[in-house]
Design an enzyme around this catalytic site. Structure first.
Site, PDB file in Angstrom:
ATOM      1  N   LYS A   9     -15.671  -1.625   2.516  1.00 21.86           N
ATOM      2  CA  LYS A   9     -14.847  -1.962   1.084  1.00 21.86           C
ATOM      3  C   LYS A   9     -15.887  -2.694   0.033  1.00 21.86           C
ATOM      4  O   LYS A   9     -16.631  -3.552   0.646  1.00 21.86           O
ATOM      5  CB  LYS A   9     -13.874  -3.016   1.481  1.00 21.86           C
ATOM      6  CG  LYS A   9     -12.841  -2.672   2.371  1.00 21.86           C
ATOM      7  CD  LYS A   9     -11.771  -3.858   2.803  1.00 21.86           C
ATOM      8  CE  LYS A   9     -10.606  -3.434   3.353  1.00 21.86           C
ATOM      9  NZ  LYS A   9      -9.750  -4.391   3.912  1.00 21.86           N
ATOM     10  N   GLU A  16       0.936  -1.232   0.056  1.00 17.17           N
ATOM     11  CA  GLU A  16       0.140   0.105   0.132  1.00 17.17           C
ATOM     12  C   GLU A  16       0.807   1.211   0.197  1.00 17.17           C
ATOM     13  O   GLU A  16       0.298   2.264   0.259  1.00 17.17           O
ATOM     14  CB  GLU A  16      -0.996  -0.063   1.202  1.00 17.17           C
ATOM     15  CG  GLU A  16      -2.040  -1.178   1.081  1.00 17.17           C
ATOM     16  CD  GLU A  16      -2.835  -1.416   2.048  1.00 17.17           C
ATOM     17  OE1 GLU A  16      -2.809  -0.448   3.038  1.00 17.17           O
ATOM     18  OE2 GLU A  16      -3.772  -2.120   2.014  1.00 17.17           O
TER      19      GLU A  16
END
Length: 425
Positions: free
Chosen positions: A337, A205
């Site tokens: 999500k 990330e």
């Protein structure tokens, strides 16, 4: 004119070099919406099913040609002729076509790709930005970013047990300044790690993945970097954690192998409470395992009045799991999500349920991302006030920050940065 005339999917690559699904939805007037589906590394057991081919001769079994075929075949046959502005009906039709509880037949990655592409096509058809189309006139809150600057756990090849160490620039005046503050701390941290002889390689990330074993050492590096960048920890910039505790929950115990500790649920709650006491931490995600409801309750009772406790693997953006958590008094926030539940409609339903229960919402990326910036628009559309979309490196992460900057510019004077409003108490 907003009638769907063509749906086409293809196999593309995500930020980890793994295949994922991209979908184009074309309307009668020529308008096209395109969406790419993300994927996670640390995935909850209760997530909707991401369909992979399993053919070891292609992409080590991770191909998505079956999901692509589902879009180009069954789903396209079902949806061509629908009005793209009928999002709920379209998503419901796909869910019914799949016919399973977890979207396991067609694949959540197939259904979600179509769902998001339909919304984008409809937004373009109505000449509205996506955040306005989904959120209506009230959509104007720019979220505080949770910027993941040190990676551990499943996101990095190092001994750190906790998966993400994040900074939250609450004192910024706007999203543009928030991104600047985060960038300055990120680059300062790089210098500090390098000076200490530690690696400045980055994880999935975009955060650094130094070879340190202690969570406290990671937090100390971040505090020092915040101060050296010219900011005050606990006043201008706060800290947040994603423990991803399910990943180190073994046989009813929390095994922190990097730190050489094996903890009961009560001891793990005390461990996290001590970190909160010693550092300006305002948010902890997945501090307990997805199946440890008693541990979640203990953690919530102990520090839930002081800290945002975010359920990711616990809730998997699923209204059924969320309802159970609300009833049990576990956590006080939901990570959102879109690929965990697998459709835009169900995502928005879960966000609304959390909001009505006075739980906060945090819009989130996955560790396997693409240049698709849909979640930036969804964060503004839902006015959720917080977004988690990685570090200040890797274009797949920066695409979301850059989109937020554009949205803020488009909104002009009515744009409002959530800032300190997210702080508890």
């Amino acid at each position: 004119m907003s009638t769907i005339i063509d749906i086409h999917a293809r196999e593309i690559l995500d930020s980890r070099g793994n295949p994922t699904v991209e979908v184009d939805v074309v309307l009668e007037d020529g308008t096209m919406g395109r969406a790419a589906v993300p994927s996670g590394a640390s995935t909850g057991a209760y997530e909707a099913v991401e369909k992979r081919d399993g053919d070891k001769s292609r992409y080590m079994g991770k191909g998505v040609l079956e999901a692509v075929a589902a879009v180009n075949g069954e789903i396209a046959d079902e949806l061509v002729g629908f009005d793209a502005t009928e999002q709920v009906s379209i998503d419901r039709a796909m869910i019914e076509l799949d016919g399973t509880e977890n979207k396991g037949r067609l694949g959540a990655n197939a259904i979600l790709g179509v769902s998001m592409a339909v919304a984008k096509a409809a937004a373009d058809f109505t000449t509205q930005p996506l955040y306005r189309y989904v959120g209506g006139a009230a959509a104007r809150i720019l979220p505080v970013p949770m910027m993941n600057i040190i990676n551990g756990g499943e996101h990095a090849d190092n001994p750190i047990d906790i998966q993400e160490f994040m900074i939250m620039p609450v004192a910024a005046e706007n999203i543009r300044d928030a991104v600047r503050m985060g960038s300055e701390v990120f680059h300062t941290l790089k210098k500090e790690l390098s000076a200490a002889g530690l690696s400045t390689g980055i994880g999935d990330e975009g955060g650094f993945a130094p070879n340190i074993a202690s969570s406290r050492e990671a937090l100390d590096f971040i505090l020092k970097s915040i101060e050296k960048a010219g900011y005050k920890p606990g006043e201008e910039i706060y800290l947040a954690l994603d423990c991803a505790a399910t990943e180190y929950y073994k046989d009813g115990k929390y095994v922190l192998s990097g730190e050489g500790k094996t903890l009961t649920s009560e001891e793990n709650a005390a461990y996290l409470a001590a970190l909160v006491n010693d550092y300006p931490i305002i948010s902890i995600e997945d501090g307990m395992s997805e199946d440890d409801w008693d541990g979640w309750k203990a953690l919530t009772d102990q520090i839930g009045d002081k800290v945002q406790l975010v359920g990711d693997d616990l809730f998997v953006t699923n209204p059924v799991r969320l309802a159970e958590g609300i009833e049990r008094g576990c956590a006080n926030s939901m990570l959102v999500k879109v690929n965990q539940i697998g459709s835009l409609t169900e995502t928005l339903q879960a966000v609304d349920m959390a909001h009505r229960a006075r739980y906060t919402n945090v819009m989130s990326h996955r560790s396997g991302e693409t240049e698709d910036a849909t979640i930036a628009d969804l964060a503004v559309a839902t006015n959720c006030g917080q977004i988690k979309t990685g570090s200040l490196a890797r274009s797949d992460r920066l695409a979301k920050y850059n989109q937020l900057i554009r949205i803020e510019e488009t909104l002009g004077e009515i744009a409002e940065y959530a800032g300190r409003s997210i702080l508890k108490g």
